[in-house]
Design a protein around this motif. Structure first.
Motif, PDB file in Angstrom:
ATOM      1  N   GLN A 134      83.344   1.893  45.175  1.00 23.39           N
ATOM      2  CA  GLN A 134      82.217   2.699  44.567  1.00 23.39           C
ATOM      3  C   GLN A 134      81.359   3.120  45.550  1.00 23.39           C
ATOM      4  N   GLU A 135      80.867   1.952  46.623  1.00 22.13           N
ATOM      5  CA  GLU A 135      79.975   2.171  47.705  1.00 22.13           C
ATOM      6  C   GLU A 135      80.647   3.276  48.667  1.00 22.13           C
ATOM      7  N   ILE A 136      82.020   3.514  48.892  1.00 23.28           N
ATOM      8  CA  ILE A 136      82.602   4.128  49.734  1.00 23.28           C
ATOM      9  C   ILE A 136      82.781   5.564  49.332  1.00 23.28           C
ATOM     10  N   GLN A 182      80.729   8.690  50.934  1.00 24.53           N
ATOM     11  CA  GLN A 182      81.417   9.587  51.435  1.00 24.53           C
ATOM     12  C   GLN A 182      81.289  11.060  50.629  1.00 24.53           C
ATOM     13  N   GLY A 183      80.201  11.023  49.811  1.00 28.58           N
ATOM     14  CA  GLY A 183      79.603  12.421  49.168  1.00 28.58           C
ATOM     15  C   GLY A 183      80.235  12.565  47.850  1.00 28.58           C
ATOM     16  N   GLU A 217      93.942   6.044  46.218  1.00 22.36           N
ATOM     17  CA  GLU A 217      95.093   6.329  47.261  1.00 22.36           C
ATOM     18  C   GLU A 217      94.590   6.802  48.650  1.00 22.36           C
ATOM     19  N   ASP A 218      93.468   7.656  48.454  1.00 27.86           N
ATOM     20  CA  ASP A 218      93.163   8.458  49.551  1.00 27.86           C
ATOM     21  C   ASP A 218      92.325   7.357  50.391  1.00 27.86           C
ATOM     22  N   ILE A 219      91.696   6.203  49.758  1.00 27.26           N
ATOM     23  CA  ILE A 219      90.996   5.222  50.569  1.00 27.26           C
ATOM     24  C   ILE A 219      92.038   4.360  51.350  1.00 27.26           C
ATOM     25  N   ILE A 221      85.774   2.192  57.645  1.00 27.04           N
ATOM     26  CA  ILE A 221      85.978   3.231  56.740  1.00 27.04           C
ATOM     27  C   ILE A 221      84.242   3.415  56.177  1.00 27.04           C
ATOM     28  N   THR A 222      83.955   4.757  56.188  1.00 23.93           N
ATOM     29  CA  THR A 222      82.595   5.061  55.822  1.00 23.93           C
ATOM     30  C   THR A 222      82.348   4.409  54.476  1.00 23.93           C
ATOM     31  N   GLY A 223      81.112   3.767  54.564  1.00 29.76           N
ATOM     32  CA  GLY A 223      80.882   3.183  52.986  1.00 29.76           C
ATOM     33  C   GLY A 223      81.221   1.671  52.864  1.00 29.76           C
TER      34      GLY A 223
END
Length: 513
Positions: free
Chosen positions: A237-239, A243-244, A255-257, A272-274
């Motif tokens: 959730q933080e990621i 990432q907006g 799957e994107d993460i 990874i951002t977040g």
């Protein structure tokens, strides 16, 4: 060992736990397979107030070998952590303390060695709970911190086990504890530190084999919402937010993460951002398990729960707070704590409900529990008066935004904050536009209703409330007052005329007849 570790713990011989004045303070320690946690709370105004959280990465499961023997090195990490916890426990009454052990301690054949030393350090008994009990307690922790009357799926990915529960209200219906966790899968499938497609595929396939043993039964029972109660879900959730995106976890987003993780190549290059630094080590294995759960159970979306095992254990010690409406308990606690005029708050809530019911046929206010959020906002609209009058709507919004609110999802908390912030004076379209999971249109509609309810109740007396009718044509509102009423109440007329201007500046049309 216990004496050596306790040498660093400060003990006041003049005050024993039995003599402690802290009768309303409670502590729960969770000896997890990845981390040890201590939660300390104080019961205030019919609700719990967190006064301390301590978390240490112990990775106990990493010390469990193929023969299920726990290494001395892993035990020592645990004992050293417990020596830190012991200092905080010394003034709390023993009957207000609970300590539970989970999957790794269930599995370890030499668990008695660890427990003997642990209990000597803490001066308290450690209870190792079964997988089914862990699932049941996790569910109760979720039930006591979030509001839902429909079936919900609860998932908690631990270090060595994953608990999967379906329940309704406070009652668990299906309970499972699966033999997979983010620490054990890290050791098994990512030991080479490679973030490769092969490692992810093997981890996901192994997790799918575990989940398939329960999939048909769970899908047959069904659920209306899914929540996660673990660090893995929190990390996802933080990621997403960083990432907006909004807070809803979906399979495509997971799957994107995973693709972002694969692009990093190796564990030491995982950026990874977040993604918080403390989550990096067990992140790939937790992600693989979560993907398997989504695929096998056909989960369409998941949000983060406000509680889990520790909260479940805690509320078992607080019978006065069990099996009550969680959201109402939270709102009532805030009203008591901030000396809100309860009779007036209920008056505004009743007026808001009357206006909302009249508009319901044209304005769909049921989404995201809109009627309930409107009521809660009305009851809390004067929350900031304890600080000062002029900007009390801003102060109230700040308190809501920065408080633990059991019974509200983060998105619902943000909605109530926006309504309280905008219940009077200038309207902040920016705060309304920030809503991530609830629609901006719903927030606008609820804001307009609450503002009118506050004005119509301004005399703070039931007997002078006007009998009004309200209607809508698209987004235009028409408020019709009783004949001659505005002439007899010039101050109210001035307030309503000013409100027309406020809403017009926000781009909303309001007519007063």
């Amino acid at each position: 060992m216990a004496q050596e570790l306790l040498a660093t713990v400060l003990v006041n011989p003049a005050l024993t736990a039995d003599q402690s004045p802290h009768q309303d303070i409670y502590a729960v320690i969770d000896l997890g397979s990845n981390s040890f946690h201590m939660l300390m709370v104080k019961v205030v105004g019919g609700s719990v107030q967190v006064i301390g959280r301590v978390k240490r990465k112990v990775r106990l499961a990493a010390g469990l070998n193929e023969n299920l023997v726990l290494s001395r090195k892993a035990m020592k990490r645990g004992w050293e952590c417990l020596a830190l916890f012991a200092e905080r426990l010394q003034d709390i009454p023993p009957q207000n303390i609970r300590i539970v052990g989970t999957a790794t301690l269930r599995l370890a054949k030499n668990v008695k060695t660890f427990l003997k030393e642990a209990e000597a350090i803490l001066g308290q008994k450690v209870t190792v709970i079964s997988g089914e009990d862990e699932a049941r307690i996790i569910y109760l922790g979720v039930a006591h911190t979030s509001n839902s009357d429909t079936n919900r799926l609860v998932i908690d990915i631990g270090g060595a086990s994953t608990e999967v529960v379906i329940g309704a209200g406070f009652n668990p219906l299906l309970l499972s504890s699966l033999n997979m966790g983010c620490v054990t899968y890290l050791e098994r499938y990512f030991a080479d530190d490679e973030l490769s497609e092969d490692n992810f595929s093997r981890a996901i396939a192994a997790a799918e084999q575990e989940v398939l043993t329960i999939a048909s039964q769970y899908q047959h029972t069904g659920w209306q919402m899914a929540v996660g109660a673990s660090g893995t879900v929190q990390a996802m959730q933080e990621i997403l937010v960083a990432q907006g995106k909004d807070e809803v976890i979906t399979l495509s987003r997971l799957e994107d993460i995973m693709q972002q993780a694969l692009a990093c190549g190796r564990m030491e290059q995982l950026t990874i951002t977040g993604l918080a630094q403390e989550r990096k080590q067990v992140f790939p294995s937790g992600l693989a398990i979560l993907i398997a759960l989504f695929r096998c159970l056909n989960i369409t979306g998941m949000t983060l729960s406000g509680g889990a095992l520790r909260e479940g254990v805690l509320y078992s010690m607080l019978p006065q707070l069990q099996h009550t409406d969680v959201r109402s308990r939270t709102v009532n606690s805030l009203m008591v704590r901030y000396f809100i005029d309860q009779r007036h708050a209920e008056r505004v809530a009743e007026m808001a409900a009357e206006l909302a019911n009249q508009l319901q046929s044209r304005w769909d206010l049921n989404k995201f529990e809109g009627h309930s959020m409107l009521k809660c906002s009305a009851l809390l609209h004067e929350l900031g008066l304890l600080i000062e009058y002029k900007n009390h709507h801003h102060h109230g919004a700040y308190i809501i935004n920065h408080s633990d609110l059991p019974g509200f999802t983060r998105a619902q908390q943000q909605l109530v904050m926006a309504l309280v912030h905008n219940h009077r004076a200038d309207i902040s379209r920016e705060i309304i536009a920030r809503q991530t999971m609830t629609s901006v249109l719903l927030t606008v509609r609820l804001t307009r209703i609450l503002r009118l309810a506050v004005i119509l109740s301004m005399r703070r007396r039931h007997e002078v409330l006007p009998q009004v009718t309200i209607s809508s044509k698209g987004e235009q509102l028409v408020l019709t007052m009783p004949a001659g009423w505005l002439e007899q109440h010039p101050l109210m007329r001035a307030e309503l005329e000013q409100e027309v201007q406020y809403q017009q500046q926000a781009g909303w049309e309001l007519l007063i007849k």
